[in-house]
Design a protein around this motif. Sequence first.
Motif, PDB file in Angstrom:
ATOM      1  N   LEU A   1       1.401   9.176   4.769  1.00  0.00           N
ATOM      2  CA  LEU A   1       2.310   9.574   3.685  1.00  0.00           C
ATOM      3  C   LEU A   1       2.204  11.072   3.398  1.00  0.00           C
ATOM      4  N   SER A   2       0.976  11.595   3.394  1.00  0.00           N
ATOM      5  CA  SER A   2       0.782  13.026   3.136  1.00  0.00           C
ATOM      6  C   SER A   2       1.431  13.870   4.217  1.00  0.00           C
TER       7      SER A   2
ATOM      8  N   SER B   1       1.058   3.995  -3.346  1.00  0.00           N
ATOM      9  CA  SER B   1       0.402   5.266  -3.062  1.00  0.00           C
ATOM     10  C   SER B   1       1.027   6.404  -3.849  1.00  0.00           C
TER      11      SER B   1
ATOM     12  N   GLY C   1      -2.507   6.780   3.299  1.00  0.00           N
ATOM     13  CA  GLY C   1      -2.469   8.035   2.545  1.00  0.00           C
ATOM     14  C   GLY C   1      -2.294   9.239   3.444  1.00  0.00           C
TER      15      GLY C   1
ATOM     16  N   ASP D   1       5.296  13.676   3.466  1.00  0.00           N
ATOM     17  CA  ASP D   1       5.787  13.959   2.121  1.00  0.00           C
ATOM     18  C   ASP D   1       6.730  15.151   2.054  1.00  0.00           C
TER      19      ASP D   1
ATOM     20  N   TYR E   1       0.659   9.531  -2.685  1.00  0.00           N
ATOM     21  CA  TYR E   1       0.697  10.644  -1.740  1.00  0.00           C
ATOM     22  C   TYR E   1       2.098  11.077  -1.347  1.00  0.00           C
TER      23      TYR E   1
ATOM     24  N   PHE F   1       0.825  -1.214   0.000  1.00  0.00           N
ATOM     25  CA  PHE F   1       0.000   0.000   0.000  1.00  0.00           C
ATOM     26  C   PHE F   1       0.855   1.259   0.000  1.00  0.00           C
ATOM     27  N   ILE F   2       1.947   1.249   0.740  1.00  0.00           N
ATOM     28  CA  ILE F   2       2.845   2.413   0.773  1.00  0.00           C
ATOM     29  C   ILE F   2       3.484   2.606  -0.597  1.00  0.00           C
TER      30      ILE F   2
ATOM     31  N   THR G   1       6.801   6.597   6.909  1.00  0.00           N
ATOM     32  CA  THR G   1       5.420   6.129   7.056  1.00  0.00           C
ATOM     33  C   THR G   1       5.410   4.737   7.675  1.00  0.00           C
TER      34      THR G   1
ATOM     35  N   LYS H   1      -6.035   2.156   2.954  1.00  0.00           N
ATOM     36  CA  LYS H   1      -5.600   3.101   1.918  1.00  0.00           C
ATOM     37  C   LYS H   1      -5.671   4.539   2.440  1.00  0.00           C
ATOM     38  N   GLU H   2      -6.763   4.899   3.103  1.00  0.00           N
ATOM     39  CA  GLU H   2      -6.891   6.258   3.639  1.00  0.00           C
ATOM     40  C   GLU H   2      -5.922   6.491   4.798  1.00  0.00           C
TER      41      GLU H   2
ATOM     42  N   ARG I   1       8.266   7.360   2.480  1.00  0.00           N
ATOM     43  CA  ARG I   1       7.705   6.009   2.503  1.00  0.00           C
ATOM     44  C   ARG I   1       8.235   5.215   3.704  1.00  0.00           C
TER      45      ARG I   1
END
Length: 186
Positions: free
Chosen positions: A120-121, A39, A117, A124, A41, A35-36, A51, A113-114, A48
Amino acid sequence: ITSNCSDKINSKYSKYIPNAAPTQTYLSVSDAIKFIDISLYATSTQARVLTFVTMYLESFSNNQFTKFNYNYGGAKLDISWPGNLSSFFLNEYYCNMNSDGNQYPYASFNSEKESIGMILSKWDKIAPGYQLNSESLLLAWMTNWYNNSMTKADYDKYKISHPNEYSNLITKVESAINLANIGGMI
């Protein structure tokens, strides 16, 4: 799990409804890495890996990630998350006891996923300033994850005043880095 933490919720989330029966969710290491990696994001390797480290520190147990309502980053709602990070949350929260023995409101997510996300956001733009080693990644997490809850000077004092806790955290970050490496993130 209780619903008696509404007094601690940040006013930004005051319209969120309590969920007195959150669902225990699980995520394998390989699925977390997948998933990472897929993504959009975050673009840097540091974001990554950070996260993954955040998820490891907040929810890793018995060789998997486990939390309620997909909150693998342990996002508490007693602070105001900056920017659009709260757009990843469901409009609900659950109360859970933190390691300090107090009940806190935690964000709920619709899926991993959320949750990933959001993490990660958060990392970032911050993560590229940190190196891919345990000391640097722990510094990033401790000084940035919860709204800059600790300054660099506080972190340096913490290392001296809490040597056992610090050593345990470094060991956990090293373990997370090793798993990320085995999984092909690094």
